[in-house]
Design an enzyme around this catalytic site. Structure first.
Site, PDB file in Angstrom:
ATOM      1  N   HIS A   1       1.015  -1.201  -0.087  1.00  0.00           N
ATOM      2  CA  HIS A   1       0.036  -0.030   0.047  1.00  0.00           C
ATOM      3  C   HIS A   1       0.915   1.300  -0.136  1.00  0.00           C
ATOM      4  O   HIS A   1       1.594   1.501   0.736  1.00  0.00           O
ATOM      5  CB  HIS A   1      -0.818  -0.079   1.256  1.00  0.00           C
ATOM      6  CG  HIS A   1      -1.671   1.294   1.298  1.00  0.00           C
ATOM      7  ND1 HIS A   1      -2.922   1.608   0.958  1.00  0.00           N
ATOM      8  CD2 HIS A   1      -1.246   2.673   1.919  1.00  0.00           C
ATOM      9  CE1 HIS A   1      -3.465   2.833   1.456  1.00  0.00           C
ATOM     10  NE2 HIS A   1      -2.303   3.505   1.913  1.00  0.00           N
TER      11      HIS A   1
ATOM     12  N   THR B   1      -9.819   9.109  -6.087  1.00  0.00           N
ATOM     13  CA  THR B   1     -11.053   8.708  -5.085  1.00  0.00           C
ATOM     14  C   THR B   1     -10.454   7.587  -4.311  1.00  0.00           C
ATOM     15  O   THR B   1     -10.971   7.566  -3.030  1.00  0.00           O
ATOM     16  CB  THR B   1     -12.201   8.336  -5.664  1.00  0.00           C
ATOM     17  OG1 THR B   1     -12.103   7.347  -6.871  1.00  0.00           O
ATOM     18  CG2 THR B   1     -12.926   9.615  -6.544  1.00  0.00           C
TER      19      THR B   1
ATOM     20  N   HIS C   1      -3.095   3.102  -8.052  1.00  0.00           N
ATOM     21  CA  HIS C   1      -3.498   2.206  -8.915  1.00  0.00           C
ATOM     22  C   HIS C   1      -3.339   2.861 -10.252  1.00  0.00           C
ATOM     23  O   HIS C   1      -3.388   4.110 -10.693  1.00  0.00           O
ATOM     24  CB  HIS C   1      -4.883   2.019  -8.596  1.00  0.00           C
ATOM     25  CG  HIS C   1      -6.040   3.246  -8.484  1.00  0.00           C
ATOM     26  ND1 HIS C   1      -5.817   3.716  -7.568  1.00  0.00           N
ATOM     27  CD2 HIS C   1      -6.441   3.756  -9.404  1.00  0.00           C
ATOM     28  CE1 HIS C   1      -6.687   4.865  -7.737  1.00  0.00           C
ATOM     29  NE2 HIS C   1      -7.273   4.695  -8.886  1.00  0.00           N
TER      30      HIS C   1
ATOM     31  N   HIS D   1      -4.717   2.766 -14.039  1.00  0.00           N
ATOM     32  CA  HIS D   1      -6.274   2.386 -14.837  1.00  0.00           C
ATOM     33  C   HIS D   1      -5.580   1.686 -16.148  1.00  0.00           C
ATOM     34  O   HIS D   1      -4.732   2.408 -16.922  1.00  0.00           O
ATOM     35  CB  HIS D   1      -6.926   3.699 -15.345  1.00  0.00           C
ATOM     36  CG  HIS D   1      -7.474   4.098 -13.847  1.00  0.00           C
ATOM     37  ND1 HIS D   1      -8.792   3.924 -13.533  1.00  0.00           N
ATOM     38  CD2 HIS D   1      -7.165   5.201 -13.061  1.00  0.00           C
ATOM     39  CE1 HIS D   1      -9.321   4.647 -12.601  1.00  0.00           C
ATOM     40  NE2 HIS D   1      -8.184   5.381 -12.356  1.00  0.00           N
TER      41      HIS D   1
HETATM   42  P1  5GP Z   1      -9.492   6.895  -9.261  1.00  0.00           P
HETATM   43  O1  5GP Z   1     -10.517   8.097  -9.486  1.00  0.00           O
HETATM   44  O2  5GP Z   1      -9.033   7.082  -7.673  1.00  0.00           O
HETATM   45  O3  5GP Z   1      -8.464   7.064 -10.153  1.00  0.00           O
HETATM   46  O4  5GP Z   1     -10.376   5.397  -9.685  1.00  0.00           O
HETATM   47  C1  5GP Z   1     -10.728   4.664  -8.670  1.00  0.00           C
HETATM   48  C2  5GP Z   1     -11.605   3.824  -9.393  1.00  0.00           C
HETATM   49  O5  5GP Z   1     -11.765   2.614  -8.622  1.00  0.00           O
HETATM   50  C3  5GP Z   1     -12.892   4.071 -10.176  1.00  0.00           C
HETATM   51  O6  5GP Z   1     -12.516   4.091 -11.596  1.00  0.00           O
HETATM   52  C4  5GP Z   1     -13.742   3.392  -9.412  1.00  0.00           C
HETATM   53  O7  5GP Z   1     -14.651   3.024 -10.371  1.00  0.00           O
HETATM   54  C5  5GP Z   1     -13.202   2.036  -8.865  1.00  0.00           C
HETATM   55  N1  5GP Z   1     -13.793   1.492  -7.737  1.00  0.00           N
HETATM   56  C6  5GP Z   1     -14.129   2.277  -6.685  1.00  0.00           C
HETATM   57  N2  5GP Z   1     -14.703   1.234  -5.873  1.00  0.00           N
HETATM   58  C7  5GP Z   1     -14.527   0.141  -6.394  1.00  0.00           C
HETATM   59  C8  5GP Z   1     -14.711  -1.294  -5.984  1.00  0.00           C
HETATM   60  O8  5GP Z   1     -15.300  -1.596  -4.798  1.00  0.00           O
HETATM   61  N3  5GP Z   1     -14.444  -2.178  -6.723  1.00  0.00           N
HETATM   62  C9  5GP Z   1     -13.975  -2.126  -7.810  1.00  0.00           C
HETATM   63  N4  5GP Z   1     -13.445  -3.185  -8.825  1.00  0.00           N
HETATM   64  N5  5GP Z   1     -13.358  -0.928  -8.280  1.00  0.00           N
HETATM   65  C10 5GP Z   1     -13.852   0.125  -7.635  1.00  0.00           C
HETATM   66 ZN    ZN Z   2      -4.242   0.048   0.090  1.00  0.00          ZN
END
Ligand code: 5GP
Ligand code: ZN
Length: 112
Positions: free
Chosen positions: A48, A96, A101, A103
């Site tokens: 993490h 969020t 991570h 994408h």
């Molecule tokens: P960020 O906006 O932080 O770059 O991306 C977070 C991503 O995590 C978003 O695209 C959102 O759809 C995905 N996400 C949020 N909660 C969950 C979850 O419980 N399971 C999965 N598989 N994806 C999630």
């Molecule tokens: Zn974590």
């Protein structure tokens, strides 16, 4: 190291279900729950850390490991003609989930 209140650490531990497409001792790749493209995967390190700006040398090695694995995993999951990698860093980028991570977006021609 996993963090108690982190959503993606809970996914790593199996406390929250996910559609996993690849896993080994260092990383996990699973389907995004709200896909923004025909193929939308999330690649995470099992160690993490929140942000690129928090990354230490050991974590940088793990991130390199994840990046080296991605082409094969993307191809195996249907990204035939390329894909886009996105890392959102911080609030202005719309991050969020604060467990770094990557994408992986593909399966279609992507709008800029
Ligand atoms: P960020 O906006 O932080 O770059 O991306 C977070 C991503 O995590 C978003 O695209 C959102 O759809 C995905 N996400 C949020 N909660 C969950 C979850 O419980 N399971 C999965 N598989 N994806 C999630
Ligand atoms: Zn974590």
């Amino acid at each position: 190291m996993l963090e108690k209140d982190c959503l993606f650490c809970k996914i790593i531990e199996g406390k929250i279900p996910s559609s996993k497409v690849y896993e080994d001792d260092k990383m996990l790749v699973f389907k995004d729950i709200e896909p923004k493209a025909k193929i939308h995967l999330l690649a995470i390190a099992k160690d993490h850390f929140k942000l690129l700006s928090n990354m230490d040398e050991k974590q940088a090695e793990t991130l390199k490991y994840v990046l080296v694995k991605i082409p094969e995993i993307a191809a195996q999951n249907g990204c035939k003609n390329g894909y886009r990698l996105v890392i959102n860093q911080g609030e202005d980028a719309g991050q969020t989930v604060f467990h770094l991570h990557i994408h992986i977006l593909g399966g279609q021609t992507l709008p800029w």
